[in-house]
Design a protein around this motif. Structure first.
Motif, short mmCIF file in Angstrom:
data_model
loop_
_atom_site.label_atom_id
_atom_site.label_comp_id
_atom_site.label_asym_id
_atom_site.label_seq_id
_atom_site.Cartn_x
_atom_site.Cartn_y
_atom_site.Cartn_z
N ALA B 220 0.90 -1.21 -0.03
CA ALA B 220 -0.03 0.08 0.16
C ALA B 220 0.91 0.97 -0.05
O ALA B 220 0.61 2.25 -0.61
CB ALA B 220 -0.92 -0.02 1.32
N LYS B 221 1.91 1.49 0.83
CA LYS B 221 2.97 2.42 0.80
C LYS B 221 3.65 2.71 -0.49
O LYS B 221 3.56 3.96 -0.83
CB LYS B 221 3.92 2.08 1.98
CG LYS B 221 3.39 2.53 3.33
CD LYS B 221 4.62 2.34 4.37
CE LYS B 221 4.19 2.30 5.80
NZ LYS B 221 5.29 2.19 6.51
N LYS B 222 4.06 1.63 -1.02
CA LYS B 222 4.67 1.82 -2.26
C LYS B 222 3.73 2.33 -3.58
O LYS B 222 4.30 2.99 -4.25
CB LYS B 222 5.45 0.44 -2.70
CG LYS B 222 6.60 0.08 -2.02
CD LYS B 222 7.21 -1.15 -2.33
CE LYS B 222 8.81 -1.34 -1.66
NZ LYS B 222 9.24 -2.53 -2.21
N SER B 223 2.58 1.60 -3.45
CA SER B 223 1.46 2.09 -4.28
C SER B 223 1.10 3.58 -4.21
O SER B 223 1.06 4.40 -5.08
CB SER B 223 0.09 1.18 -4.27
OG SER B 223 0.36 0.05 -4.45
N ILE B 224 1.08 3.99 -2.94
CA ILE B 224 0.75 5.44 -2.56
C ILE B 224 1.62 6.31 -3.22
O ILE B 224 1.46 7.31 -3.61
CB ILE B 224 0.53 5.71 -1.07
CG1 ILE B 224 -0.74 4.86 -0.72
CG2 ILE B 224 0.35 7.18 -0.80
CD1 ILE B 224 -0.84 5.21 0.76
N VAL B 225 3.37 5.99 -2.92
CA VAL B 225 4.31 7.00 -3.17
C VAL B 225 4.06 7.34 -4.98
O VAL B 225 3.96 8.49 -5.29
CB VAL B 225 5.49 6.38 -2.89
CG1 VAL B 225 6.68 7.30 -3.68
CG2 VAL B 225 5.68 6.25 -1.64
N ALA B 412 0.05 15.91 0.65
CA ALA B 412 0.20 15.21 1.80
C ALA B 412 0.59 13.84 2.14
O ALA B 412 1.29 13.37 2.87
CB ALA B 412 -1.27 15.47 2.66
N PHE B 413 -0.29 13.14 1.26
CA PHE B 413 0.24 11.69 0.96
C PHE B 413 1.55 11.24 0.80
O PHE B 413 2.32 10.47 1.40
CB PHE B 413 -0.80 10.98 0.27
CG PHE B 413 -2.02 10.40 0.76
CD1 PHE B 413 -2.01 9.15 1.62
CD2 PHE B 413 -3.19 11.06 0.99
CE1 PHE B 413 -3.15 8.56 2.44
CE2 PHE B 413 -4.22 10.49 1.56
CZ PHE B 413 -4.01 9.19 2.39
N LEU B 414 2.11 12.31 -0.18
CA LEU B 414 3.79 11.99 -0.69
C LEU B 414 4.57 12.16 0.26
O LEU B 414 5.41 11.86 0.75
CB LEU B 414 3.73 12.93 -1.78
CG LEU B 414 5.03 12.84 -2.50
CD1 LEU B 414 5.38 11.36 -2.89
CD2 LEU B 414 5.40 13.91 -3.83
N PHE B 415 4.27 13.53 1.16
CA PHE B 415 4.92 14.09 2.16
C PHE B 415 5.17 13.06 3.16
O PHE B 415 6.22 12.53 3.56
CB PHE B 415 4.47 15.33 2.67
CG PHE B 415 5.17 15.87 3.77
CD1 PHE B 415 6.47 16.57 3.59
CD2 PHE B 415 4.96 15.84 5.04
CE1 PHE B 415 7.08 17.03 4.53
CE2 PHE B 415 5.32 16.30 6.14
CZ PHE B 415 6.69 17.02 5.96
N ASN B 420 7.81 8.14 5.97
CA ASN B 420 7.63 6.85 6.56
C ASN B 420 6.63 6.86 7.64
O ASN B 420 6.52 6.21 8.55
CB ASN B 420 8.72 6.29 6.79
CG ASN B 420 8.54 4.68 6.80
OD1 ASN B 420 7.59 4.25 6.26
ND2 ASN B 420 9.36 3.95 7.45
N SER B 421 5.92 8.00 7.80
CA SER B 421 4.93 8.20 8.89
C SER B 421 3.29 8.28 8.70
O SER B 421 2.83 8.70 9.32
CB SER B 421 5.22 9.52 9.60
OG SER B 421 5.02 10.48 8.91
N VAL B 422 3.23 7.88 7.01
CA VAL B 422 1.76 7.84 6.70
C VAL B 422 0.61 7.23 7.60
O VAL B 422 -0.20 7.44 7.89
CB VAL B 422 1.58 7.35 5.37
CG1 VAL B 422 1.67 6.21 4.97
CG2 VAL B 422 0.24 8.08 4.63
#
Lengths: 75, 510
Positions: B220-225, B412-415, B420-422
């Motif tokens: 999910a994190k990688k997809s979001i980036v 905001a999501f990218l930041f 690494n605190s999303v």
């Protein structure tokens, strides 16, 4: 040549065979196309000008009549 | 309250709008998700990390579901052209034939070749060729959309054509003028980039659902980036293309711009409505205020519309009744010219029928003088040229609000993902869940603005919708409207159900 054709055929055959969710999707596509072309298009959506007139000249004349003396715009 | 006229024209109009809006549920996701799949797969190709392959295959499955459910839903629109819009269909056949044929060839070529490699080719073709195929599907799908938007752009700004009064057809005179029509170019860039935003928002929504449930966190994190970067760039680009599209509207369809801003009285240094509650009962020429409440940014509308702060932006009243001081010709004057054009067209037809060549030539010469106003001759009152300003204003401002929120959400999501605190941002993840809804509302509101805003025209200035329709019974249109509602709703339910099932399975199942 035959080998290349066979490889392409195998590619598609294996692809279809290994499908999981794809099988459901193909069923939906086929049902959808059947409804669209065999029901909707055939019974409910004839091409008005193609069905009612034989030549392009007749169609042009009809449309010209419609746009110069349309019953709708004379409401 | 909106008064609904249940006439043949409005039912035909409603049916077309309904099918187009349903079709547009699937299209933007295809346009954007295809590129996201290409990005994910390129990262896999470059890094060799199997996690990226898993991510690619997961999003590719969702892309495939959306594509399969959405494919051919646009064909319904072509059925409607032939049945419900036969006058229009006949008249524009020469213009639309080429773009729609090219679209069909593109679609067939891609679907029959690269699409199969994309789905069947894992471990069967080289990694490089597979990735290339994914890129080709993305590029091809988007190029395919070009031609549809060229057709739509032509309806908003008919260029590169000449009307043939003998065949009653608009004939293409200049293919390049049709393809590079500035309205078509801005439509394509705006619509396709909004598709990228839609798909990026969709990825955020699904990924946030995983993060909130603590499932597939790394994926999910990688997809979001990737989706955040793509979504942020695309949403900023959408802003620029939207500005260009609005400029074209101001120049080519000033009535639409006036409706978008609820501007009834034109002014120099016109302000842009930052917030407003439009007065639904306000009509052209009456003394009521246009807004119950509004906050305007001074001069900004003039700047956006004409690239000059102090310039004049015509309002609905100026366009309907004319404004001699500012050089605006009113619809009332255009109607007079249009009625002359129609009378001359009718005389030409009669003379031709009776083989009176001299009389036909005379009528044709007179028709040529006023032919650019032909469409206005069909209007019964000048006020008929005004679109429902309340719908257009509200849709436009809903699109702008949603379109402004989205880049902030992507940023905001990218930041927080890069920090690494999303997962610690408890306020942000629920916002992410609604991002796809925000993008969907912006998409649909944008098309409502574009299409309701151009009413009453099927072809701007040349053919009102009421003349484009086939003279069918209203009942038959109502029946087919109900059938479409049923078929499309079933398709949408199928899509949602299959997608939810695949999302529940997650990337491990691919």
């Amino acid at each position: 040549m035959t080998t290349a054709a066979t490889r392409v055929l195998d590619f598609y055959r294996d692809g279809f065979r290994r499908m999981t969710v794809g099988k459901t999707l193909w069923k939906i596509i086929i049902i959808k196309l059947l409804i669209m072309f065999a029901v909707l298009k055939l019974f409910f959506f004839p091409n008005f000008l193609k069905t009612n007139f034989e030549t392009d000249e007749q169609r042009a004349d009809y449309v010209l009549e419609q746009i110069t003396r349309s019953p709708v715009h004379n409401n | 309250m909106i008064d609904v006229d249940l006439s043949l024209v409005n039912w035909s109009r409603a049916q077309f709008a309904f099918t187009a809006m349903y079709h547009w549920i699937f299209v933007p996701l295809t346009l954007g998700l295809s590129f996201l799949c290409a990005f994910y797969e390129t990262i896999y190709l470059k890094t060799g990390d199997e996690e990226w392959k898993k991510i690619t295959r997961f999003w590719m499955t969702l892309f495939g579901i959306n594509f399969a459910i959405g494919v051919a839903t646009g064909i319904i629109l072509e059925f409607e052209f032939g049945t419900n819009w036969s006058n229009y269909s006949w008249m524009v056949g020469d213009i639309f034939g080429a773009p729609l044929a090219i679209e069909g060839i593109f679609a067939f070529f891609i679907e029959a070749s690269f699409f199969a490699v994309m789905f069947f080719g894992w471990n069967r073709v080289s990694k490089g060729f597979h990735c290339f195929s994914t890129w080709m599907v993305a590029i091809g799908s988007n190029l395919s959309a070009v031609w549809i938007l060229v057709a739509n752009g032509w309806m908003q700004n008919p260029v590169g054509m000449v009307f043939n009064p003998e065949t009653a057809r608009f004939e293409m005179e200049n293919f390049a003028a049709v393809v590079f029509n500035p309205v078509a170019v801005s439509k394509f860039t705006h619509a396709s980039s909004s598709g990228f935003v839609m798909a990026s928002a969709f990825v955020l929504t699904v990924s946030c659902w995983y993060l909130l449930r603590g499932k597939h966190v790394q994926m999910a994190k990688k997809s979001i980036v990737v989706a955040s970067v793509f979504g942020l760039i695309a949403s900023v680009f959408v802003g620029f293309t939207g500005d260009e599209a609005a400029y074209e509207v101001a120049q080519k369809q000033p009535m639409k711009l006036a409706a978008m801003e609820g501007l009834f009285t034109g002014e120099r240094g016109a302000g842009l409505v930052a917030f407003g509650i439009i007065n639904n009962s306000k009509g052209p020429g009456d003394a009521q205020d246009a807004f119950l409440f509004d906050v305007k940014i001074p001069g900004l509308l003039s700047l956006l519309a004409n690239r000059e702060f102090g310039s004049f932006v015509p309002g609905i009243d100026d366009l309907v009744y004319g404004n001699e001081k500012e050089g605006v010709m009113g619809v009332n004057t255009m109607m007079e010219k249009g009625k002359l054009a129609l009378a001359d067209l009718s005389s030409f037809r009669e003379a031709k029928k009776n083989n009176l060549e001299d009389a036909a030539a005379d009528a044709l010469a007179r028709f040529e003088v006023n032919k650019e106003f032909m469409g206005y001759g069909y209007l019964n009152t000048p006020e008929e040229a005004v679109p429902p300003a309340n719908i257009v204003f509200n849709a436009f401002h809903l699109m702008v609000v949603m379109g402004t929120l989205l880049p902030a959400i992507f940023a905001a999501f990218l930041f927080f993902t890069l920090k690494n605190s999303v997962t610690k941002q408890k306020w942000l993840l629920p916002v992410g869940l609604f991002t796809a809804l925000f993008a969907f509302l912006a998409q649909q509101a944008g098309w409502v603005t574009a299409e309701v805003g151009r009413q009453p025209w099927a072809i701007h200035g040349m053919m009102p919708v009421k003349i484009a329709t086939t003279n069918l019974s209203t009942t038959s249109v109502q029946i087919t409207f109900a059938m479409f509602a049923a078929v499309f709703t079933l398709l949408l339910l199928a899509e949602i159900s299959i997608m939810l099932k695949q999302i529940a399975i997650g990337p491990e199942g691919h």
